[in-house]
Scaffold this motif. Structure first.
Motif, short mmCIF file in Angstrom:
data_model
loop_
_atom_site.label_atom_id
_atom_site.label_comp_id
_atom_site.label_asym_id
_atom_site.label_seq_id
_atom_site.Cartn_x
_atom_site.Cartn_y
_atom_site.Cartn_z
N CYS A 18 0.81 -1.23 0.00
CA CYS A 18 0.00 0.00 0.00
C CYS A 18 0.84 1.27 0.00
O CYS A 18 0.30 2.36 -0.18
N GLY A 19 2.15 1.17 0.21
CA GLY A 19 3.03 2.33 0.18
C GLY A 19 3.10 3.13 1.46
O GLY A 19 3.81 4.13 1.53
N ALA A 20 2.39 2.70 2.51
CA ALA A 20 2.40 3.43 3.77
C ALA A 20 3.73 3.25 4.48
O ALA A 20 4.37 2.20 4.38
N SER A 21 4.14 4.27 5.22
CA SER A 21 5.42 4.23 5.94
C SER A 21 5.24 4.02 7.44
O SER A 21 6.22 4.04 8.18
N HIS A 22 4.01 3.84 7.90
CA HIS A 22 3.75 3.65 9.31
C HIS A 22 3.65 2.15 9.60
O HIS A 22 2.83 1.45 9.01
N PHE A 23 4.48 1.67 10.50
CA PHE A 23 4.48 0.24 10.81
C PHE A 23 4.85 0.04 12.27
O PHE A 23 5.35 0.94 12.95
N ALA A 24 4.57 -1.18 12.73
CA ALA A 24 4.93 -1.57 14.10
C ALA A 24 5.78 -2.83 14.03
O ALA A 24 5.54 -3.71 13.19
N ARG A 25 6.78 -2.91 14.91
CA ARG A 25 7.62 -4.11 14.94
C ARG A 25 6.77 -5.32 15.32
O ARG A 25 5.97 -5.28 16.25
N TYR A 26 6.98 -6.40 14.58
CA TYR A 26 6.22 -7.63 14.81
C TYR A 26 7.10 -8.73 15.38
O TYR A 26 6.70 -9.45 16.28
N LEU A 27 8.31 -8.87 14.84
CA LEU A 27 9.18 -9.98 15.24
C LEU A 27 10.61 -9.67 14.81
O LEU A 27 10.83 -9.05 13.76
N CYS A 45 2.35 -3.38 8.67
CA CYS A 45 1.88 -2.10 8.18
C CYS A 45 0.65 -1.68 8.98
O CYS A 45 -0.30 -2.46 9.14
N LEU A 46 0.64 -0.46 9.48
CA LEU A 46 -0.47 0.02 10.29
C LEU A 46 -1.66 0.45 9.44
O LEU A 46 -2.75 0.69 9.97
N ASP A 47 -1.48 0.51 8.10
CA ASP A 47 -2.60 0.86 7.22
C ASP A 47 -3.30 -0.39 6.68
O ASP A 47 -4.48 -0.57 6.89
N CYS A 48 -2.54 -1.25 5.99
CA CYS A 48 -3.18 -2.42 5.35
C CYS A 48 -2.96 -3.72 6.13
O CYS A 48 -3.49 -4.75 5.74
N ARG A 49 -2.14 -3.69 7.18
CA ARG A 49 -1.90 -4.84 8.07
C ARG A 49 -1.00 -5.91 7.45
O ARG A 49 -0.86 -6.99 8.02
N HIS A 50 -0.38 -5.61 6.34
CA HIS A 50 0.53 -6.59 5.72
C HIS A 50 1.79 -6.75 6.56
O HIS A 50 2.33 -5.77 7.11
N LEU A 51 2.30 -7.99 6.65
CA LEU A 51 3.56 -8.28 7.32
C LEU A 51 4.67 -8.35 6.28
O LEU A 51 4.55 -9.07 5.28
N TYR A 52 5.76 -7.62 6.52
CA TYR A 52 6.86 -7.65 5.57
C TYR A 52 8.18 -7.42 6.30
O TYR A 52 8.22 -6.87 7.41
N THR A 53 9.26 -7.88 5.70
CA THR A 53 10.60 -7.74 6.27
C THR A 53 11.10 -6.32 6.01
O THR A 53 11.14 -5.87 4.85
N ASN A 54 11.48 -5.61 7.08
CA ASN A 54 11.94 -4.23 6.96
C ASN A 54 12.82 -3.89 8.17
O ASN A 54 12.38 -4.08 9.31
N PRO A 55 14.06 -3.43 7.94
CA PRO A 55 14.71 -3.19 6.65
C PRO A 55 14.89 -4.51 5.87
O PRO A 55 14.98 -5.58 6.45
#
Length: 349
Positions: A18-27, A45-55
Motif C-alpha cells: 500500500c506504500g504506507a510508511s507507518h508500521f509496528a515491529r512484529y518480530l 503495516c499500520l494501514d493495510c496490516r501486511h507483514l513484511y521484512t523491513n529493513p
C-alpha cells in the motif's frame, strides 16, 4: 546448517503493498540457516496490516542471502529424485509403464480394494495444482523454475513452457534439460500484452521485493481468462504462533513478504484478478522443519535435529503418508501452513 556468512546490505522501505510508511515491529530473528549474519525484523503495516521484512536486503545484494545449498536450487541426481506423488488435480493422471509402475499397482496391492485411491488422496497435498482448464498448446511461464522439474510436468501436459530463474546455476541446469529459461527476474523479461495463458510460481512470491508490481505485470501479460497459480507460506495459521522465531517459513532474510489468506485475496483483487481461490495445502513440512530448528536452538550439536532438517528437505514417502491424516485435518480447518492460490484475469475488462 553452518554456512559461510554473506555480506547483505539493508534498506528501509515503505509497505510494498500500500506504500504506507507507518508500521509496528512484529518480530525480530536471526537467519536460522546462518547464511547471513545479524538480525532481521518483520513489521506490520499500520494501514493495510501486511507483514513484511523491513529493513530488507537491497536489490543489489538480495541474492547473497541464499546459501549455496539452498534446497529449491539444488540439482538432484536421478537416485535422489523425489518419490512418486499423487496428481494435483482430479483430471491429472499419471502415465504408468511396467518399468515405473508404483507399488500400489503391484499384483498383491491390486487385490486390496480402494488402495490406489487412498494413496492418491493421502499424497495429494495440493502443492502443485495444474488447472484442469489449461489446454494443450497453452503458453505457460513458471517464475522461479529452479532446475526445471515443474516445467517438465507442464511440458508433459502439452504446454509450451518457459521459465524465469534468478539463480544462475539453477537456470543453467534447466537449460541443460532442454527448457527455454531466462536467467533473471520477471522485470527483466520482455512480455507482450495478452500473450500468455498461465503463470505458475511455487514458493516465489514471498521472496519478491515488489510483489504488487509483479502481480500487475503478470496480469498485463495474461490473456483474458488466463491463470495465475502460486504458493506461499501461510503467516495466518497456528504454526508461527507456536514456533515464533523458529517457524521455518519465516526464513529471514530470504522471505520478504509474509501473507495471510485474507491479505492475499485483497491484493489480487486490487491487481485486477477475479475468481480467487485459496487452498490450504495438506502439508506438515513447515512443522517438521520448525521442530528441527527448535531442537537446534536447544541442542546445537544434536544429530537428531540435523536429521529432521535433512528429512524436511527430502521427505520420504512413508513418513509423509504417516503425517497425512493430521495434515488433511489441519487443511480442512483452514490451518494449513502453506497456501496454493488460484486466480484468473477477467474474461472481459
Amino acid at each position: 546448517m553452518d554456512q559461510p556468512q554473506s555480506r547483505v546490505e539493508l534498506e528501509d522501505k515503505p509497505c510494498p503493498l500500500c506504500g504506507a510508511s507507518h508500521f509496528a515491529r512484529y518480530l525480530v530473528s536471526a537467519d536460522n540457516s546462518k547464511a547471513v549474519s545479524g538480525t532481521f525484523q518483520i513489521v506490520r503495516c499500520l494501514d493495510c496490516r501486511h507483514l513484511y521484512t523491513n529493513p530488507r536486503p537491497t536489490p543489489e545484494t538480495v541474492l547473497n542471502c541464499y546459501p549455496t545449498d539452498y534446497g529449491p536450487h539444488r540439482v538432484h541426481s536421478e537416485a535422489e529424485a523425489p518419490q512418486e506423488a499423487a496428481p494435483s488435480t482430479v483430471a491429472e493422471k499419471q502415465t504408468e509403464t511396467p518399468q515405473s509402475r508404483p507399488w500400489y499397482l503391484s499384483p498383491a496391492a491390486r487385490r486390496i480394494p480402494g488402495l490406489r485411491a487412498l494413496y492418491y488422496w493421502l499424497t495429494n497435498d495440493y502443492s502443485n495444482i495444474i488447472p484442469t482448464g489449461l489446454k494443450s498448446g497453452a503458453q505457460v511461464v513458471e517464475l522461479g523454475c529452479a532446475n526445471g522439474a515443474f516445467l517438465q510436468k507442464l511440458q508433459a501436459r502439452g504446454c509450451n513452457v518457459e521459465g524465469v530463474e534468478p539463480v544462475a546455476s539453477a537456470a543453467e541446469e534447466a537449460k541443460r534439460r532442454g527448457f527455454r529459461v531466462h536467467a533473471g527476474t520477471l522485470e527483466s523479461l520482455v512480455l507482450d500484452n495478452n500473450s500468455r495463458d498461465a503463470f505458475f510460481a511455487w514458493m516465489v512470491v514471498e521472496h519478491l521485493l515488489n510483489p504488487k508490481d509483479t502481480l500487475l505485470e503478470i496480469h498485463r501479460a495474461l490473456r483474458p481468462d488466463g491463470w495465475l497459480v502460486f504458493s506461499v507460506p501461510n503467516a495466518g495459521c497456528w504454526e508461527p504462533i507456536l514456533f515464533s522465531t523458529s517457524w521455518f517459513a519465516y526464513d529471514l532474510p530470504r522471505h520478504l513478504q509474509h501473507f495471510t489468506p485474507r491479505r492475499l485475496t485483497r491484493l489480487l483483487n486490487d491487481c485486477g484478478y477475479d475468481r480467487v481461490t485459496v487452498v490450504h495445502q495438506r502439508n506438515l513440512l513447515n512443522v517438521v522443519s520448525s521442530v528441527g530448528l527448535v531442537l537446534t536452538r536447544w541442542f546445537p550439536n544434536s544429530p537428531l535435529a540435523q536429521k529432521i532438517l535433512a528429512w524436511s528437505d527430502r521427505p520420504t514417502l512413508w513418513c509423509q503418508l504417516a503425517l497425512a491424516p493430521l495434515a488433511v485435518l489441519l487443511a480442512g480447518l483452514h490451518q494449513g501452513g502453506r497456501l496454493t492460490v488460484i486466480a484468473r484475469r477477467p474474461a472481459a475488462e
